[in-house]
Design a protein around this motif. Structure first.
Motif, PDB file in Angstrom:
ATOM      1  N   GLN A 103       0.820  -1.207   0.000  1.00 14.05           N
ATOM      2  CA  GLN A 103       0.000   0.000   0.000  1.00 14.05           C
ATOM      3  C   GLN A 103       0.857   1.261   0.000  1.00 14.05           C
ATOM      4  N   LEU A 104       2.004   1.215   0.658  1.00 18.59           N
ATOM      5  CA  LEU A 104       2.888   2.383   0.671  1.00 18.59           C
ATOM      6  C   LEU A 104       3.452   2.645  -0.730  1.00 18.59           C
ATOM      7  N   PHE A 105       3.854   1.598  -1.445  1.00 18.78           N
ATOM      8  CA  PHE A 105       4.377   1.799  -2.804  1.00 18.78           C
ATOM      9  C   PHE A 105       3.267   2.233  -3.752  1.00 18.78           C
ATOM     10  N   ALA A 106       2.059   1.760  -3.514  1.00 25.71           N
ATOM     11  CA  ALA A 106       0.934   2.237  -4.326  1.00 25.71           C
ATOM     12  C   ALA A 106       0.686   3.721  -4.095  1.00 25.71           C
ATOM     13  N   ALA A 107       1.113   4.230  -2.920  1.00 22.37           N
ATOM     14  CA  ALA A 107       0.965   5.654  -2.603  1.00 22.37           C
ATOM     15  C   ALA A 107       2.124   6.485  -3.137  1.00 22.37           C
ATOM     16  N   GLY A 108       3.035   5.848  -3.887  1.00 27.80           N
ATOM     17  CA  GLY A 108       4.099   6.595  -4.542  1.00 27.80           C
ATOM     18  C   GLY A 108       5.279   6.940  -3.662  1.00 27.80           C
ATOM     19  N   VAL A 109       5.669   6.051  -2.741  1.00 29.45           N
ATOM     20  CA  VAL A 109       6.793   6.334  -1.862  1.00 29.45           C
ATOM     21  C   VAL A 109       8.082   6.454  -2.671  1.00 29.45           C
ATOM     22  N   ARG A 110       8.939   7.399  -2.269  1.00 25.94           N
ATOM     23  CA  ARG A 110      10.241   7.574  -2.904  1.00 25.94           C
ATOM     24  C   ARG A 110      11.155   8.304  -1.917  1.00 25.94           C
ATOM     25  N   PRO A 111      12.470   8.216  -2.110  1.00 29.86           N
ATOM     26  CA  PRO A 111      13.390   8.875  -1.161  1.00 29.86           C
ATOM     27  C   PRO A 111      13.211  10.387  -1.157  1.00 29.86           C
ATOM     28  N   ASP A 112      13.522  10.988  -0.022  1.00 32.23           N
ATOM     29  CA  ASP A 112      13.539  12.443   0.100  1.00 32.23           C
ATOM     30  C   ASP A 112      14.991  12.894  -0.077  1.00 32.23           C
ATOM     31  N   PRO A 113      15.352  13.429  -1.238  1.00 31.23           N
ATOM     32  CA  PRO A 113      16.769  13.742  -1.503  1.00 31.23           C
ATOM     33  C   PRO A 113      17.343  14.793  -0.574  1.00 31.23           C
ATOM     34  N   GLU A 114      16.521  15.623   0.024  1.00 26.70           N
ATOM     35  CA  GLU A 114      17.024  16.680   0.897  1.00 26.70           C
ATOM     36  C   GLU A 114      17.170  16.228   2.347  1.00 26.70           C
ATOM     37  N   HIS A 115      16.605  15.060   2.675  1.00 22.19           N
ATOM     38  CA  HIS A 115      16.644  14.584   4.060  1.00 22.19           C
ATOM     39  C   HIS A 115      16.982  13.085   4.063  1.00 22.19           C
ATOM     40  N   PRO A 116      18.244  12.720   4.027  1.00 16.59           N
ATOM     41  CA  PRO A 116      18.635  11.312   4.030  1.00 16.59           C
ATOM     42  C   PRO A 116      18.321  10.643   5.370  1.00 16.59           C
ATOM     43  N   PRO A 117      18.096   9.333   5.370  1.00 16.58           N
ATOM     44  CA  PRO A 117      17.798   8.624   6.623  1.00 16.58           C
ATOM     45  C   PRO A 117      18.999   8.624   7.562  1.00 16.58           C
ATOM     46  N   GLN A 118      18.709   8.500   8.858  1.00 16.26           N
ATOM     47  CA  GLN A 118      19.748   8.487   9.888  1.00 16.26           C
ATOM     48  C   GLN A 118      19.553   7.284  10.802  1.00 16.26           C
ATOM     49  N   ARG A 119      20.664   6.688  11.240  1.00 16.92           N
ATOM     50  CA  ARG A 119      20.605   5.563  12.173  1.00 16.92           C
ATOM     51  C   ARG A 119      20.245   6.040  13.578  1.00 16.92           C
ATOM     52  N   ASP A 120      19.674   5.125  14.382  1.00 12.96           N
ATOM     53  CA  ASP A 120      19.305   5.422  15.762  1.00 12.96           C
ATOM     54  C   ASP A 120      20.554   5.310  16.641  1.00 12.96           C
ATOM     55  N   ALA A 121      20.978   6.417  17.218  1.00 12.04           N
ATOM     56  CA  ALA A 121      22.192   6.431  18.032  1.00 12.04           C
ATOM     57  C   ALA A 121      21.952   5.993  19.473  1.00 12.04           C
ATOM     58  N   SER A 122      20.688   5.757  19.857  1.00  9.15           N
ATOM     59  CA  SER A 122      20.392   5.439  21.256  1.00  9.15           C
ATOM     60  C   SER A 122      20.513   3.952  21.574  1.00  9.15           C
ATOM     61  N   THR A 123      20.811   3.132  20.569  1.00  9.49           N
ATOM     62  CA  THR A 123      20.918   1.701  20.785  1.00  9.49           C
ATOM     63  C   THR A 123      22.014   1.129  19.910  1.00  9.49           C
ATOM     64  N   ALA A 124      22.589   0.017  20.371  1.00  8.19           N
ATOM     65  CA  ALA A 124      23.613  -0.664  19.577  1.00  8.19           C
ATOM     66  C   ALA A 124      22.985  -1.510  18.473  1.00  8.19           C
ATOM     67  N   ARG A 125      21.679  -1.697  18.542  1.00 11.27           N
ATOM     68  CA  ARG A 125      21.014  -2.471  17.485  1.00 11.27           C
ATOM     69  C   ARG A 125      20.927  -1.641  16.204  1.00 11.27           C
ATOM     70  N   PRO A 126      20.948  -2.290  15.040  1.00 14.00           N
ATOM     71  CA  PRO A 126      20.964  -1.547  13.769  1.00 14.00           C
ATOM     72  C   PRO A 126      19.580  -1.054  13.350  1.00 14.00           C
ATOM     73  N   TYR A 127      19.053  -0.060  14.053  1.00 12.54           N
ATOM     74  CA  TYR A 127      17.741   0.501  13.755  1.00 12.54           C
ATOM     75  C   TYR A 127      17.898   1.839  13.038  1.00 12.54           C
ATOM     76  N   TRP A 128      16.909   2.177  12.216  1.00 11.97           N
ATOM     77  CA  TRP A 128      16.833   3.524  11.669  1.00 11.97           C
ATOM     78  C   TRP A 128      16.234   4.445  12.727  1.00 11.97           C
ATOM     79  N   GLY A 129      16.819   5.616  12.891  1.00 15.15           N
ATOM     80  CA  GLY A 129      16.265   6.608  13.797  1.00 15.15           C
ATOM     81  C   GLY A 129      15.234   7.467  13.106  1.00 15.15           C
ATOM     82  N   THR A 130      15.563   7.938  11.909  1.00 20.77           N
ATOM     83  CA  THR A 130      14.614   8.668  11.073  1.00 20.77           C
ATOM     84  C   THR A 130      14.796   8.210   9.625  1.00 20.77           C
TER      85      THR A 130
END
Length: 399
Positions: free
Chosen positions: A366-393
């Motif tokens: 459903q998300l891809f049907a809604a036209g999801v695509r990267p935001d070139p001005e705001h790259p994703p960031q890892r979550d620094a609060s844990t040692a686990r490999p999670y995305w923060g944003t």
């Protein structure tokens, strides 16, 4: 297998698929992954062993049945997803991490049995804040910072959540029982219906329902975000297949491949209650801590090919090996919600009209049907609060 001494204890690390599968199926290896997270994980199903685990799982299995999964996947969750996505599609952007937790929280509240009588965004935000505290508690072993302070915050969150959400949900279901009405198909109702059989004190019910809330929301949300991330990269490299997201069997393979490469926990942990011989010829000594290195196990090149570390939704695996590896564990502690989240593994003769794809698959499609695509001005960031490999944003654009 590697063995090392840690103080006076022995730590055995398993990194092959065969050894890991043997370990998961051994009744002499007790769950120990959440030992540091007992503030929210003590006495919950995933931490039980032996007859205690068998008896509670037998009761809760009555809720986790195919007809219940079908109702969630076909009748309930598509509309929940559409309603959750609508304001973000209108805005043209969303943070995937926030969206994943919001989406899966809506599902997890239904399956766990937590009512939201107000139905407001503020009420959902409060429930979400509690759930994030529960996640911190469950993953305390991997936390950075003051762990004792975080455990105290989680304990307070449990009390506050109980007062606002759990206690009223219990009262409503008990009233329905007294009136002879049919209860909803959720974990809390199942525990109350079989209260005499299980004889659980309130604090255990509290943690059990909190566990289902955090597990249903967090692990599925993590898989959701990671699958979208993998797919965005894969579509960029394969523009000729840009419409593949319309095939739910393909999307489900992407979910399975993502879960293989990125298990919700990078390791499994067990403690040996007795010497445990493995078919490889080695023996785990009694008292040893066993670390199952799922990152290595799920990238075993003898099973998943020389490109086992790469994302390939068209990958084929040998018979008897799940496309998601051992990310859902195996044996007595195999994930009880596996089919609800990731669906049933498809075969060559699978009929898409009757197949269970899993709720993560539906949300990604459903998300891809809604036209999801990267935001070139705001790259994703890892979550620094844990040692686990999670995305923060993970900001993305929609529409």
């Amino acid at each position: 297998m590697t063995t090392a001494a840690a103080g006076e204890s022995v730590v055995v690390t398993l990194s092959t698929f065969a050894d890991a599968k043997d370990a998961y199926r051994s009744r002499d290896l007790r769950q120990s992954l959440y030992d540091e997270g007992e503030v929210v994980m003590a006495d919950v199903l995933v931490n039980l062993h032996g007859t205690e685990h068998r008896d509670r799982r037998r009761v809760e299995n009555r809720m986790f049945r195919r007809e219940v999964f079908e109702r969630y996947e076909r009748d309930l969750f598509p509309q929940v997803t559409a309603d959750t996505l609508a304001p973000y599609v209108a805005a043209g952007r969303v943070d995937l991490v926030h969206l994943g937790h919001e989406l899966m929280l809506n599902l997890a509240a239904l399956t766990a049995g937590i009512d939201r009588p107000e139905g407001t965004a503020a009420e959902t935000a409060r429930l979400h804040a509690h759930m994030m505290r529960f996640i911190e508690g469950a993953t305390l072993a991997h936390a950075t910072g003051d762990k004792a302070a975080k455990a105290a915050e989680v304990a307070r969150a449990l009390e506050d959540w109980d007062a606002e959400f759990l206690a009223p949900s219990i009262a409503r279901r008990r009233e329905m029982l007294d009136r002879g009405e049919e209860l909803p198909r959720d974990v809390l109702a199942t525990l109350l219906r079989h209260a005499d059989e299980l004889d659980l004190p309130h604090h255990v019910v509290r943690r059990e329902v909190a566990f289902y809330l955090l597990a249903g929301a967090h692990t599925s949300a993590t898989a959701f975000v990671r699958t979208v991330d993998h797919l965005l990269g894969w579509f960029a490299a394969h523009p000729e297949r840009a419409d593949a997201h319309t095939d739910p069997l393909f999307v489900q393979r992407c979910v399975h491949e993502t879960v293989r490469l990125n298990p919700s926990s990078p390791v499994g942990m067990r403690r040996a209650l007795a010497p445990v011989p493995l078919r490889s010829g080695t023996t785990i000594p009694e008292g040893a801590t066993v670390v199952i290195d799922l990152q290595a196990v799920n990238r075993d090149e003898t099973l998943f090919g020389p490109d086992a570390a790469a994302f390939d939704p068209d990958r084929t695996v040998p018979p008897g090996v799940a496309p998601f590896g051992l990310s859902f564990a195996a044996g007595m502690h195999v994930c009880i919600g596996q089919d609800l989240a990731a669906g049933v593994v498809a075969r060559a003769d699978t009929d898409p009209d009757s197949h269970l794809f899993g709720l993560v698959t539906g949300a990604v499609a459903q998300l891809f049907a809604a036209g999801v695509r990267p935001d070139p001005e705001h790259p994703p960031q890892r979550d620094a609060s844990t040692a686990r490999p999670y995305w923060g944003t993970y900001p993305v654009l929609l529409g």
